[in-house]
Design an enzyme around this catalytic site. Structure first.
Site, PDB file in Angstrom:
ATOM      1  N   ASP A 198       0.748  -1.357  -0.023  1.00  0.00           N
ATOM      2  CA  ASP A 198      -0.094  -0.015   0.201  1.00  0.00           C
ATOM      3  C   ASP A 198       0.827   1.332  -0.025  1.00  0.00           C
ATOM      4  OD1 ASP A 198      -2.385  -1.115  -0.087  1.00  0.00           O
ATOM      5  OD2 ASP A 198      -2.467  -1.710   2.017  1.00  0.00           O
ATOM      6  N   TYR A 258     -10.109  -1.025   0.885  1.00  0.00           N
ATOM      7  CA  TYR A 258      -9.877  -0.962   2.641  1.00  0.00           C
ATOM      8  C   TYR A 258      -9.776   0.413   3.051  1.00  0.00           C
ATOM      9  CZ  TYR A 258      -8.803  -5.982   2.595  1.00  0.00           C
ATOM     10  OH  TYR A 258      -8.883  -7.395   2.587  1.00  0.00           O
ATOM     11  N   HIS A 282      -6.867 -13.886   2.474  1.00  0.00           N
ATOM     12  CA  HIS A 282      -5.626 -13.054   2.761  1.00  0.00           C
ATOM     13  C   HIS A 282      -5.046 -12.508   3.966  1.00  0.00           C
ATOM     14  CE1 HIS A 282      -9.003 -10.383   3.298  1.00  0.00           C
ATOM     15  NE2 HIS A 282      -8.153  -9.517   3.823  1.00  0.00           N
ATOM     16  N   HIS A 286      -2.913  -9.658   6.144  1.00  0.00           N
ATOM     17  CA  HIS A 286      -2.145  -8.225   6.256  1.00  0.00           C
ATOM     18  C   HIS A 286      -1.024  -8.336   7.175  1.00  0.00           C
ATOM     19  CE1 HIS A 286      -5.504  -6.052   4.453  1.00  0.00           C
ATOM     20  NE2 HIS A 286      -6.449  -6.924   5.160  1.00  0.00           N
ATOM     21  N   ASP A 334      12.020   3.982  16.903  1.00  0.00           N
ATOM     22  CA  ASP A 334      13.523   4.463  17.308  1.00  0.00           C
ATOM     23  C   ASP A 334      13.341   4.753  18.771  1.00  0.00           C
ATOM     24  OD1 ASP A 334      15.876   5.591  17.787  1.00  0.00           O
ATOM     25  OD2 ASP A 334      15.971   6.730  15.797  1.00  0.00           O
ATOM     26  N   LEU A 335      13.479   4.025  19.792  1.00  0.00           N
ATOM     27  CA  LEU A 335      13.385   4.344  21.142  1.00  0.00           C
ATOM     28  C   LEU A 335      14.589   5.007  21.841  1.00  0.00           C
ATOM     29  CD1 LEU A 335      11.758   0.926  22.511  1.00  0.00           C
ATOM     30  CD2 LEU A 335      10.685   3.147  22.061  1.00  0.00           C
TER      31      LEU A 335
END
Length: 494
Positions: A331, A416, A465, A467, A474-475
């Protein structure tokens, strides 16, 4: 045939003849008295209803013109008057005395003269005051009489005057230009003040001692239903002076603490001596390809993550039709942010959420805007964060509502609709959440198609399907990490 029957037949015959005559007489011309006429309204023209009728626009205009020309002072329009001006505050019907009205209604006495009651603010006089005049007779005024002393037992001091709408506007200007500007760091960093995002609500009365004209103004988030969105800041404004430039702040209240003025509040904030109820802060944006992303995420002022963002949404299909069996949607290639759709108040997000537009440039040389594409709101999670009901030695209850801060966008990509949420909890936890809705993808049902999904209509196969949603995390917990990792979540067929 008996007499009763004969009489009935005669009455019917007469009614028929009467109706035919009416039709013949009225054919080709205006209706005559043969037609039914509504009964006359008793007293329609005797002036009785006029005794209590509100003043008409014409009468109100006549009263204003009379006062402008017969008081010997300049009257400024009340919509733009300063406290130091003279103005007409209101004009209303002066209802005649009851005895006088009843003599007219019941005893055949003379109709009382029609009069108006005008309230004037005289700020431009040696002794400013509020004066009430009866003006009459209407519709063409010829006299006015001062009824202030008769009604109130003496002159009405100017500080007792009700607040005009223009005075609220003047106070709003004073807050914006003089008060809030005295605490720039506090207003920007704590209130996120941009000149328009705060609403003020005035308390009453204007003081507790004779001569006071001081009002508390409570600040709220300037959104629909702001009455339930206080920000904790309240300002006591002394607007007793007729000179607006001499208005002043008498006291400031923030989060349970009193301050002398906004300057003292600013100083305390800059020195770190103010407890600011602001658990979460973050910067947010929308990537045209990847969608919603957050940066510099802090909990109670401490950075816990440099970036948390959506990266990709992959869906893999199966079918016994060539189109379905070969479908592998990425997507991000279509543009998750590009296809972010406008949010509907009360459905996609709570009605009182804060909504933000998103600007993007894709498939064109001109940027476009997606209206209300982001929403931010607090959500009650439905169960208490903590609670205890004591029923042993002492009886008490203590509890705390468990609410979370949510930032949401919804991307509509083909069939969707992805509902993207980032949720911030009071205990410092962060949740990335996605919900898929919209329409299922389908194939034509034939042969062994039920091995690849479920029948959703006679010849329609809802194809199986999976997903796969990918996030970047990024801590920076306990310091700068310098690295990040990807987090994935999977869902089977809906």
């Amino acid at each position: 045939m008996n007499v009763k029957t004969v009489l009935i037949l005669l009455v019917l015959a007469l009614a028929t003849i009467f109706a035919l005559v009416c039709v013949l007489l009225t054919r080709g011309r205006a209706p005559s008295t043969c037609q039914h006429q509504p009964p006359e309204q008793d007293g329609a023209d005797d002036g009785q209803s006029l005794v209590f009728a509100d003043l008409t626009p014409e009468e109100l205009a006549q009263v204003v013109r009379y006062l402008q020309g017969n008081l010997g002072v300049l009257l400024v329009d009340a919509s733009r008057a300063k406290p130091s001006d003279n103005c007409i505050a209101s004009v209303d019907l002066q209802v005649p005395a009851k005895a006088e009205v009843l003599r007219f209604l019941d005893g055949g006495g003379a109709q009382p003269p029609r009069e108006a009651l005008a309230v004037l603010y005289f700020g431009n006089q040696p002794e400013p005051n509020v004066t009430e005049y009866v003006v009459g007779p209407l519709p063409t005024p010829a006299y006015h009489r001062d009824v202030t002393v008769q009604k109130y037992g003496g002159k009405v001091p100017y500080h007792r005057r009700p607040t005009l709408a223009v005075e609220y506007k003047q106070i709003a200007g004073f807050l914006k230009t003089q008060v809030f500007s005295a605490a720039p760091s506090f207003m920007h960093q704590v209130m996120e003040y941009d000149g328009a995002n705060l609403a003020a609500l005035s308390a009453a009365p204007r003081g507790f001692q004779s001569g006071d004209r001081k009002s508390w103004f409570v600040l709220f988030q300037n959104v629909s239903g702001f009455f339930v969105r206080p920000v904790g800041l309240e300002v006591l404004v002394d607007h007793s002076s007729l000179d607006i430039s001499r208005w002043a702040v008498s006291k400031v209240f923030y989060n349970g603490q009193y301050y002398r003025d906004m300057i003292q509040l600013e100083s305390a904030y800059v020195q770190g001596r103010i407890s600011v109820e602001k658990a979460w802060s973050f910067a947010f944006g929308m990537s045209v390809h990847r969608g919603l992303r957050l940066f510099d995420i802090r909990h109670k002022g401490e950075r816990v993550a440099y970036e948390i963002s959506v990266q990709e949404a992959l869906s893999v299909y199966g079918s016994n039709c060539p189109g379905g069996m070969s479908t592998r949607y990425m997507d991000g290639s279509f543009g998750i942010g590009h296809y972010t759709s406008p949010l509907v108040r009360g459905v996609d997000c709570p009605y009182l959420a804060t909504y933000r537009d998103v600007h993007y440039l894709a498939h064109s040389q001109v940027s476009r805007v997606s209206k209300s594409a982001l929403c931010i709101f607090e959500q009650n999670l439905g169960s208490p964060l903590r609670r205890h009901y004591s029923n042993l030695q002492s009886l008490y209850y203590g509890g705390l509502v468990n609410s979370a801060l949510v930032i949401r966008s919804i991307a509509t990509i083909g069939n969707y609709d992805y509902v993207w949420d980032f949720i911030f909890y009071q205990n410092g936890a962060i949740e990335g959440k996605v919900q898929a809705t919209g329409y299922a993808s389908s194939s034509f049902l034939h042969g062994d198609g039920l091995r690849y999904g479920n029948r959703v209509w006679e010849h329609t196969l809802g194809t199986v399907h999976t997903h796969s949603i990918n996030y970047k995390v990024d801590l920076d917990v306990g310091g700068r990490s310098g690295s990040s990792f990807n987090a994935c979540c999977y869902t089977g067929k809906p």
